[in-house]
Write a protein that holds these residues in place. Structure first.
Motif: not given
Length: 291
Positions: A186-207
């Motif tokens: 569902t849209v809420p599931v995709i949104f929360v999933s995308a938040i976590i994905a964005g979090w990981l990609m931000g960590l990727l840049s930091w690492l």
């Protein structure tokens, strides 16, 4: 003390900002052959982001367009490996196995220094937090990067959905299966999933900013992006290519499905990168500075 108490809020804020800048700049004077400190990473990230802000708009658009093209090689390999494994394993096993080739496009983009939205989200937020750039300039830059990434992805979607069947490396049924897998939820599931994905990609840049050699950077990219794929998290740029390609070849996927997914994934990725990485990492450093 009396003089300090008589300062206006604006003067106190400016004094605080100068202190923050001094603490960040101290890192540039340190000689450290080991791991980078928090301050060094923050300094490098802000410096890199400011260089991006100062680039010509055409240069940013072209670089982000190149990133959209390059990350499409992940999609090419996903389709090719799925087609190769089809009939030999069940669908769940196939999706877990092909996560091992998912990082290829990201490696090409990051090491090639093209501009990818999800990798740059947290990075481009830091100068805003550091009061070196405005929110308006950040949103304008985000818009350029997203536009370039999506256009590059659209172009490769047309190319790969035409080329794959003719090379007999995958067929349209594979493209549809991958798109439907991405759209599952569902849209809420995709949104929360995308938040976590964005979090990981931000960590990727930091690492990546904390690493000093190419091999370490490749390992970091591989680990982070494999987690994204293996866990089925939603990435707005590669996900755009997957779903848009499905829209091109399948009657089951409509334009409204693509637009709903894309807007949800973009918002989630942006929120995850900007809030959970840029803001938290920046505030963690600021709290170490005396009030």
């Amino acid at each position: 003390m009396i003089w300090k108490k008589n300062k206006t809020p604006e003067q106190l804020e400016e004094e605080k900002q100068r202190e923050i800048d001094r603490e960040i700049n101290k890192s540039s004077k340190k000689k450290n052959d080991g791991a980078k400190t928090h301050g060094e990473i923050l300094r490098d990230q802000i410096t890199e982001a400011l260089e991006t802000y100062d680039k010509n708009s055409s240069s940013i658009l072209l670089s982000s367009f190149a990133a959209g093209l390059e990350i499409s090689f992940s999609f090419l390999l996903l389709c090719t490996f799925y087609f190769f494994l089809e009939g030999r394993s069940d669908e769940t096993e196939i999706f877990k196995t092909i996560s091992l080739v998912y990082p290829i496009g990201f490696i090409l983009v990051v090491l090639g220094q093209s501009i990818l939205f999800t990798e740059q989200t947290a990075l481009l937020t830091l100068p805003v937090l550091n009061k070196k750039r405005s929110i308006g300039s950040m949103l304008k830059l985000w818009g350029l990067v997203i536009t370039g990434n999506l256009l590059g992805g659209y172009f490769m979607s047309f190319v790969l959905t035409w080329l794959g069947p003719r090379l007999e490396i995958f067929d349209h049924e594979v493209v549809e299966a991958i798109a439907m897998h991405v759209l599952h939820g569902t849209v809420p599931v995709i949104f929360v999933s995308a938040i976590i994905a964005g979090w990981l990609m931000g960590l990727l840049s930091w690492l990546l900013a904390s690493s000093r050699d190419t091999i370490s950077r490749i390992v970091i990219i591989f680990l982070i992006t494999t987690v994204l794929s293996f866990a089925g998290l939603h990435h707005s740029i590669i996900g755009s290519i997957e779903v848009f390609s499905g829209f091109l070849v399948s009657d089951q996927i409509h334009l409204s499905d693509y637009l709903t997914f894309q807007s949800t994934a973009l918002l989630g990725n942006a929120f995850g990168g900007a809030i959970f990485v840029a803001l938290l990492k920046y505030r963690a450093f600021i709290f170490n500075i005396g009030n």
